[in-house]
Design a protein around this motif. Structure first.
Motif, PDB file in Angstrom:
ATOM      1  N   THR A 200      -7.485   0.232  -4.042  1.00  0.00           N
ATOM      2  CA  THR A 200      -6.760  -1.053  -3.956  1.00  0.00           C
ATOM      3  C   THR A 200      -7.407  -1.940  -2.901  1.00  0.00           C
ATOM      4  OG1 THR A 200      -4.711   0.088  -4.515  1.00  0.00           O
ATOM      5  CG2 THR A 200      -4.508  -2.135  -3.630  1.00  0.00           C
TER       6      THR A 200
ATOM      7  N   LEU B 264       0.837  -1.216   0.000  1.00  0.00           N
ATOM      8  CA  LEU B 264       0.000   0.000   0.000  1.00  0.00           C
ATOM      9  C   LEU B 264       0.867   1.260   0.000  1.00  0.00           C
ATOM     10  CD1 LEU B 264      -2.880  -1.024   2.450  1.00  0.00           C
ATOM     11  CD2 LEU B 264      -3.023  -0.762  -0.018  1.00  0.00           C
TER      12      LEU B 264
ATOM     13  N   GLY C  18       0.791   3.983  -2.899  1.00  0.00           N
ATOM     14  CA  GLY C  18       0.572   5.394  -2.566  1.00  0.00           C
ATOM     15  C   GLY C  18       1.652   6.287  -3.180  1.00  0.00           C
TER      16      GLY C  18
ATOM     17  N   THR D 190      -6.102   6.032  -4.400  1.00  0.00           N
ATOM     18  CA  THR D 190      -5.535   4.785  -4.950  1.00  0.00           C
ATOM     19  C   THR D 190      -5.463   3.696  -3.874  1.00  0.00           C
ATOM     20  OG1 THR D 190      -3.349   5.763  -4.618  1.00  0.00           O
ATOM     21  CG2 THR D 190      -4.162   5.680  -6.880  1.00  0.00           C
ATOM     22  N   ILE D 191      -5.084   4.100  -2.661  1.00  0.00           N
ATOM     23  CA  ILE D 191      -5.004   3.096  -1.583  1.00  0.00           C
ATOM     24  C   ILE D 191      -6.399   2.546  -1.289  1.00  0.00           C
ATOM     25  CG2 ILE D 191      -4.538   2.764   0.887  1.00  0.00           C
ATOM     26  CD1 ILE D 191      -2.131   4.637   0.565  1.00  0.00           C
TER      27      ILE D 191
END
Lengths: 482, 216
Positions: free
Chosen positions: B157, B138, B142, B153-154
């Motif tokens: 995911t 992660l 990031g 984005t994290i």
């Protein structure tokens, strides 16, 4: 023109050589190299090192020791100490029953506690793959562990109670026990005649105070003066007086699992809170020293993780072969082959000859990968097999991307960009693979190691083999179109 | 949103709903090896085919059985099933004696109770390595895709990974694939593939953003 023809036929030869090499590698990887040895055909290619779930496991069962006693009770439930026959018991209206003296220890909490202690012991003993099951009703614990050269030793150490006591040698009063122990280590000391192995017991703060008190109380005493008064005035009158004042030497016995380890008094009080017990004798022989270290480590393991709440006996100990080969592996293999076949068909349909050539290079990659994991000492577990499948799928994704970019202009640059982009895409799984390689648990490390070697080989192999082949094909097609 | 994506999302939602309903009402189907049951061990003192023993055991017990050979000489067998009664044990022993000409005594054959394995015990060794690897991943995601928004984005995911796992377990609940030794490898496989999917998507978005910036 001649130069172009030479380049064209040169490329053809290169591609053909690569394809033939891939076929050879595939045969070695999937079938092997057989030679005659002692009238038998033997595969000289190293075999797979299979983990417990694929090969088999030592299944050990341990159960709480039963300490049964036949007791005669009267009508009111009072225990009768008389030795009576069955008829007398019946006459008097007494009852005979079998009681388990350990019954009060056999609680669910103690069973869970024992299971936790055994789990910790297995970890300390370096067991890197095990399954533990607890029967919550009977307290029986079943362990499945890897079969290797240490298994017998592990089996002998697991059910040991791990009881530590310092007792008065006369009254047997328990002066210290496991609750005072903080940590037990194995240390070495250099003596004049070699290396000495010691078991170093470090006590808690409370234990340290107790130890100091004990070493003061049980200090080695000097002998008191012996007084002799002899008066001898004449031969008929002899008086001999002897006054010997000698206090009895107080000693402690240090016991581990009810075995007397040493009986001693203390020359000086111990204020450090540490006790060092020598294991074996000092030696210069490394094998002997290793034996002593092993023994000390096993005692340290037992004492470090707490005492088992009750005694256990080994009730079962056998090697059970995994049934996975006949059943699950076949299903998984069929699944993997089906996925590979579908991907291969899709690639050939879309990219025709290029696709066909890349399938050859891919099969070469898979074969080389299977050879690599054998020689890289990777232990293959079920997780490892799934990792092989992931690598195969990822390889196909890379090849597909390379095929997409193997047409048109500036093929070399497009290939490089594709490669760089691909590396970024697989970075998270590479991180995971590397992390898992360092975990001391076979199923996880198997997954990590297979992924790691797969990714490394995938990147190197495709750069050396697949990319040049597709470049040659791409350049040829470009020239044909022109 | 493209029609293809809408269809896929709809299918995923249906699978999750059905899977959840089945999990709540029926629960998961556990592998016999982990569910626990009863086991008998027979020492044939000769080699045999596991498939033959399986056939005999299944005929008598009428339920799923696990057959395993014991010891390196493979001349003893372990038969595990959800339940084995005394009568069933006697029948199995009789049939094996008839088939192999052995003289195994049913009286001396004990029925061993096999305790079940808790799922938490199976999963425990994987938890810490999984958490460590996930945190590092992660952090990487990031940093790599910060231009697309670190938290976005994290979060995406984590969302994608969880949804793929939920779909996997829903499919397992619907198809009654037993929770057992392939569960964790399958979970890891789907986890890996979902990460590849995430990074592929983010790389595409990053490329798109770069192209848009260049146009501007």
């Amino acid at each position: 023109m001649e130069k172009k023809t030479k380049t064209k036929s040169g490329n053809k030869i290169k591609i053909l050589t690569i394809v033939l090499a891939m076929i050879l590698i595939s045969m070695i990887g999937f079938i092997g190299i057989y030679t005659r040895k002692q009238n038998r055909m033997q595969n000289i290619v190293e075999g797979y090192d299979l983990a417990m779930d694929l090969k088999g496991a030592r299944v050990v069962s341990i159960a709480p020791t039963e300490d049964k006693e036949t007791v005669i009770k009267d009508a009111e439930g009072n225990k009768i100490d008389e030795d009576l026959t069955d008829e007398e018991i019946k006459e008097k209206g007494y009852t005979k029953e079998e009681i388990d003296n350990n019954a009060d220890k056999k609680t669910k909490e103690n069973f869970e506690n024992a299971k936790n202690i055994i789990e910790k012991r297995l970890k300390d003993l370096g067991v890197d793959n095990s399954i533990i099951k607890l029967n919550e009703e009977t307290g029986e614990i079943t362990l499945e562990i890897e079969e290797n050269t240490n298994t017998d030793q592990i089996v002998s150490e697991i059910p040991v109670e791990g009881k530590f006591e310092i007792v008065d040698s006369k009254s047997n009063e328990v002066l210290m026990d496991n609750s005072s122990i903080k940590e037990v280590n194995v240390v070495y000391g250099t003596e004049t005649n070699g290396t000495m192995v010691y078991l170093q017991i470090i006590f808690t703060d409370e234990g340290k105070t107790k130890l100091e008190e004990i070493t003061n109380t049980y200090a080695t005493q000097e002998n008191k003066t012996t007084e002799e008064n002899t008066t001898d005035e004449n031969t008929t009158n002899e008086t001999t007086e002897e006054n010997t004042t000698e206090e009895e030497q107080k000693e402690i016995i240090l016991k581990i699992d009810d075995q007397d380890v040493m009986t001693t008094s203390f020359d000086q009080p111990i204020k450090t809170g540490k006790l060092e017990l020598s294991v074996g004798t000092s030696s210069t022989d490394s094998d002997k020293i290793q034996t002593y270290v092993k023994k000390a480590k096993s005692i340290a393991t037992e004492l470090n993780n707490g005492k088992l709440p009750m005694q256990y006996d080994v009730t079962g100990n056998e090697y059970i072969i995994s049934d996975i080969e006949t059943d699950l592996i076949q299903k998984i293999s069929i699944g993997i082959i089906a996925v590979i076949a579908i991907l291969a068909i899709c690639i050939i349909i879309k990219y025709k000859l290029n696709g066909f050539i890349s399938i050859f290079t891919t099969s070469g990659f898979i074969a080389l990968f299977l050879i690599l994991i054998r020689y890289a000492n990777v232990k293959i577990s079920l997780e490892g097999i799934f990792a092989i499948a992931i690598i195969v799928i990822i390889n196909y994704l890379l090849v597909w991307k390379l095929l997409e970019n193997s047409k048109g202009e500036e093929i070399a640059e497009k290939m490089q960009k594709t490669y760089a982009n691909f590396i970024l895409r697989i970075m998270p799984i590479s991180i995971m693979a590397i992390t898992f390689c360092f975990i001391n648990w076979i199923p996880i490390s198997s997954f990590g190691m297979v992924m790691f070697w797969g990714i490394v080989l995938l990147l190197i192999y495709n750069w050396i083999i697949t990319v040049p082949v597709l470049k040659m094909r791409g350049n040829k097609e470009e020239k044909t179109e022109k | 949103m493209k029609t293809k994506n809408k269809v896929l999302i709809l299918i995923a939602i249906i699978i999750i709903i059905i899977g959840t309903v089945i999990t709540v009402t029926k629960g998961f189907n556990f592998d016999l090896r982990y569910e626990g049951g009863k086991r008998i061990e027979l020492n044939l003192q000769k080699t045999f085919e596991s498939s033959d023993i399986k056939q005999i055991a299944k005929e008598v017990i009428g339920q799923d059985v696990v057959i395993q050979k014991i010891e390196i000489y493979e001349d003893a067998v372990s038969i595990l099933s959800k339940d084995i009664t005394e009568d069933q044990k006697n029948q199995i022993v009789t049939k094996i004696n008839e088939k192999y000409g052995t003289e195994i005594s049913a009286e001396s054959t004990e029925i061993i109770v096999v305790p079940h394995t808790h799922l938490k015990d199976l999963a425990e060794p994987y938890i810490i390595p999984f958490i460590i690897a996930t945190l590092i991943i992660l952090i990487y995601i990031g940093i790599r895709y910060y231009k697309l928004g670190i938290i976005k984005t994290i979060a995406k995911t984590i969302g994608i990974v969880i949804i793929w796992q939920v779909i996997l377990y829903s499919i397992m609940a619907i198809t009654r694939i037993p929770i057992g030794r392939i569960t964790i490898p399958l979970t890891l496989t789907i986890y890996m593939l979902s990460l590849v999917y995430c990074t592929t998507k983010f790389e595409k978005n990053l490329k798109q953003q770069k192209q848009n910036e260049e146009k501007e």
